[in-house]
Design a protein around this motif. Structure first.
Motif, short mmCIF file in Angstrom:
data_model
loop_
_atom_site.label_atom_id
_atom_site.label_comp_id
_atom_site.label_asym_id
_atom_site.label_seq_id
_atom_site.Cartn_x
_atom_site.Cartn_y
_atom_site.Cartn_z
N GLY A 27 0.86 -1.18 0.00
CA GLY A 27 0.00 0.00 0.00
C GLY A 27 0.89 1.23 0.00
O GLY A 27 0.75 2.13 0.82
N GLY A 29 1.26 3.83 -1.90
CA GLY A 29 0.73 5.18 -2.14
C GLY A 29 1.83 6.10 -2.66
O GLY A 29 2.63 5.73 -3.52
N ASP A 48 0.84 -1.62 -4.78
CA ASP A 48 -0.36 -0.78 -4.62
C ASP A 48 -1.39 -1.18 -5.66
O ASP A 48 -1.13 -2.01 -6.53
N GLN A 53 -1.58 2.99 -9.03
CA GLN A 53 -0.12 2.95 -9.13
C GLN A 53 0.46 3.70 -10.35
O GLN A 53 1.50 4.36 -10.21
#
Ligand SMILES: C[S@@+](CC[C@H](N)C(=O)[O-])C[C@H]1O[C@@H](n2cnc3c(N)ncnc32)[C@H](O)[C@@H]1O
Length: 204
Positions: A27, A29, A48, A53
């Protein structure tokens, strides 16, 4: 944010000192940690959602055209198998890894977080470490302020699915085969409000 960043940066430095050379941002980000800490010999994997992404990749290539050592791994954690995706991306399950789950668990149902942690444990060689930041709410639900923040985030398309009470994260990690080793919590904690928990667990 300062507490989160400092705690997790320390885990990266400690893992590096201990010889770990695989780092997995689950994750990821817009976390810039891979850019900040990448060095020759270290491999970074950014996991992600496939829908978000590409935007990160586009922005990153604008600021760091040579993102050597960083591999993007598109995974929908609600559906896809993260272990298989990591293996396909070149992650070596026989070598220790540091798995970083910062600001992620709240966005996944608890059952998905459990299976994610178990799956990461299955590809974690001995001396691997998992570090997570978790928003912990009291059994009472966190009060009106918490409900307001949740509704605001839901309106912005960021629905919080996971609910973590005191002790939930610890037992979830332990059931997934991780041994909790370090913890820190935000200083503003009191029994009636939410708090930020930072937790580190090891694969023995
Ligand atoms: C609040 S952001 C945290 C980002 C980063 N770790 C940080 O701390 O700055 C949560 C991240 O989880 C990712 N995420 C949420 N649900 C996901 C899913 N089902 N599959 C993959 N990633 C997901 C989002 O795309 C987002 O990048």
């Amino acid at each position: 944010m300062a507490l989160r960043t400092r705690f997790i940066d320390n885990e990266v430095m400690q893992a590096t000192t201990e010889g770990t050379s695989q780092f997995v941002l689950v994750g990821a980000g817009y976390d810039g940690r891979a850019l900040r800490f990448r060095q020759p010999g270290a491999r970074w994997f950014e996991v992600d959602h496939p829908a978000t992404q590409p935007d990160k990749q586009r922005r990153m290539s604008a600021v760091a055209p040579d993102a050597g050592g960083i591999t993007f791994v598109p995974v929908d954690l609600l559906r896809d198998d993260v272990g298989t995706a990591l293996a396909n991306a070149g992650h070596d399950a026989s070598q220790p890894s540091l798995f970083i789950c910062e600001g992620l668990f709240t966005y996944l149902p608890n059952a998905v977080v459990s299976s994610l942690c178990a799956r990461l444990r299955a590809v974690a060689a001995p001396r691997s470490v998992l570090v997570a930041s978790v928003l912990v709410v009291p059994e009472s639900g966190g009060g009106i302020a918490q409900r307001f923040v949740n509704s605001l985030l839901a309106a912005l398309g960021e629905r919080r699915l996971g609910i973590f009470h005191p002790g939930t994260t610890e037992s979830l990690l332990q059931s997934a085969g991780w041994t909790v080793s370090r913890r820190a919590a935000s200083a503003d904690y009191n029994a009636s409000s939410r708090r930020l928990l930072l937790i580190t667990a090891e694969a023995e």
